[in-house]
Design a protein around this motif. Structure first.
Motif, PDB file in Angstrom:
ATOM      1  N   ASP A   9     -35.392  -6.314  25.232  1.00 53.31           N
ATOM      2  CA  ASP A   9     -34.066  -6.932  25.169  1.00 53.31           C
ATOM      3  C   ASP A   9     -33.044  -6.084  25.933  1.00 53.31           C
ATOM      4  N   GLY A  10     -33.130  -4.771  25.773  1.00 54.66           N
ATOM      5  CA  GLY A  10     -32.244  -3.881  26.523  1.00 54.66           C
ATOM      6  C   GLY A  10     -32.543  -3.897  28.008  1.00 54.66           C
ATOM      7  N   ASP A  11     -33.840  -3.970  28.368  1.00 56.34           N
ATOM      8  CA  ASP A  11     -34.214  -4.036  29.783  1.00 56.34           C
ATOM      9  C   ASP A  11     -33.645  -5.286  30.442  1.00 56.34           C
ATOM     10  N   TYR A  56     -32.480 -10.625  18.648  1.00 58.80           N
ATOM     11  CA  TYR A  56     -32.391 -10.159  20.035  1.00 58.80           C
ATOM     12  C   TYR A  56     -31.407 -11.018  20.823  1.00 58.80           C
ATOM     13  N   ARG A  57     -30.763 -10.407  21.814  1.00 61.98           N
ATOM     14  CA  ARG A  57     -29.778 -11.131  22.605  1.00 61.98           C
ATOM     15  C   ARG A  57     -30.419 -12.132  23.561  1.00 61.98           C
ATOM     16  N   GLU A  60     -37.420  -4.873  21.174  1.00 62.80           N
ATOM     17  CA  GLU A  60     -36.102  -4.249  21.204  1.00 62.80           C
ATOM     18  C   GLU A  60     -35.847  -3.601  22.556  1.00 62.80           C
ATOM     19  N   GLN A  61     -36.854  -2.889  23.089  1.00 61.46           N
ATOM     20  CA  GLN A  61     -36.682  -2.271  24.394  1.00 61.46           C
ATOM     21  C   GLN A  61     -36.595  -3.333  25.487  1.00 61.46           C
ATOM     22  N   SER A 100     -40.755  -7.766  31.782  1.00 64.12           N
ATOM     23  CA  SER A 100     -39.453  -8.376  31.486  1.00 64.12           C
ATOM     24  C   SER A 100     -38.991  -9.139  32.722  1.00 64.12           C
ATOM     25  N   GLU A 144     -31.040  -7.020  29.495  1.00 66.32           N
ATOM     26  CA  GLU A 144     -29.588  -6.861  29.586  1.00 66.32           C
ATOM     27  C   GLU A 144     -29.218  -6.067  30.842  1.00 66.32           C
ATOM     28  N   ARG A 145     -29.971  -5.007  31.133  1.00 65.01           N
ATOM     29  CA  ARG A 145     -29.683  -4.199  32.323  1.00 65.01           C
ATOM     30  C   ARG A 145     -30.026  -4.969  33.599  1.00 65.01           C
TER      31      ARG A 145
END
Length: 303
Positions: A288-290, A198-199, A285-286, A227, A292-293
């Motif tokens: 990590d995307g949250d 994960y980022r 995974e979700q 998050s 990032e946004r």
């Protein structure tokens, strides 16, 4: 209205006020805890539990008011509707800083039941706060490493038994069980050492979550998946008190308790453990995307 002060003066003012607020609330809190201990009757314990939660919520509320007035930090959050102050929640969050705890308390105070954390046993000896956490039924754990448990499996069983006892208490009161699933605060060094996929996150540790769901799955209303992001970078508590944290962003997703994962033997049933870890990895995974946004500017509304 926020008070504009130099950073050093702001920190010098806020810290004594937080200490004073803690002492003012700790004295009646410990008195109620003593009454709960010496009068172990059902009705008395329930009344004491409610009074203890109200005192803790008042302490959090005063701290939040002070940070609103004396720091420039904005906490912006996107929360689901229908949260209940008398509910039963499992709260899962990423962890970057001790500031996370103040942010979570500010976002959730009086919206859901008091957040209760699983704490390292050594924290019991923190002056004043250790006794307050004990009075509020925060579970104290050994937090042993995998290597220590491999050498002495009894250590792992002790933590599982402490979790089981805590969950039995929590069945009889509104509760929000807080779990920082990564097990430690994020740092670039830990991220590299884990070779995390994960980022913005370390790998999730699923065992504690699985045990809470197994012990309380039928009694939990929902999972709150949180998050937390800091667009200006990971802060320290000193940064917060000195006014160097411009904004914290929080996204909360309410998820159903997965029925097929609410009861199972995570420790000994390998297929169950694999399914549970797959579910946790999907959440991460979700998340990590949250994050990032959130870092990219898609911030939620002000709190």
């Amino acid at each position: 209205m926020r008070v504009s002060l130099p950073g050093w003066l702001r920190a010098a003012l806020v810290l004594p006020l937080v200490v004073l607020n803690t002492l003012v609330h700790a004295v009646p809190l410990l008195a109620v805890a003593l009454a709960k201990a010496v009068l172990p009757f059902g009705a008395v314990r329930r009344a004491c539990n409610a009074a203890l939660s109200r005192l803790a919520e008042s302490w959090i509320g005063v701290n939040g008011w002070m940070f609103d007035r004396f720091t420039p930090t904005r906490v912006v959050a996107d929360l689901p509707g229908g949260l209940r102050a008398d509910g039963h929640y499992l709260v899962l969050a990423n962890h970057q800083s001790w500031v996370d705890i103040l942010v979570l308390q500010k976002v959730f105070n009086r919206r859901i039941p008091l957040l209760r954390f699983f704490l390292k046993r050594q924290l019991f000896w923190v002056p004043v706060l250790g006794l307050a956490w004990w009075a509020l039924d925060f579970p104290f754990m050994g937090r042993y490493t995998h290597r220590q448990i491999a050498r002495n499996p009894e250590l792992g069983r002790r933590d599982m038994e402490a979790t089981r006892r805590a969950c039995m208490k929590f069945r009889d009161m509104p509760v929000s069980i807080m779990n920082f699933v990564e097990g430690t605060r994020f740092t670039p060094e830990k991220h590299a050492r884990q070779d995390s996929p994960y980022r913005h996150l370390l790998k999730p540790r699923s065992g504690g979550v699985a045990f809470v769901l197994s012990a309380m799955g039928e009694g939990l209303q929902a999972v709150l998946d949180v998050s937390i992001a800091y667009p200006a970078g990971r802060p320290t508590m000193a940064d917060l008190m000195a006014g160097r944290v411009p904004e914290a962003r929080v996204l909360v997703r309410e998820r159903p308790v997965p029925a097929d994962l609410a009861a199972g033997d995570y420790q000994h049933d390998r297929p169950f453990r694999a399914r549970f870890q797959q579910w946790m990895n999907g959440l991460w995974e979700q998340k990590d995307g949250d994050i990032e946004r959130l870092l990219g500017g898609d911030g939620p509304r002000d709190q």
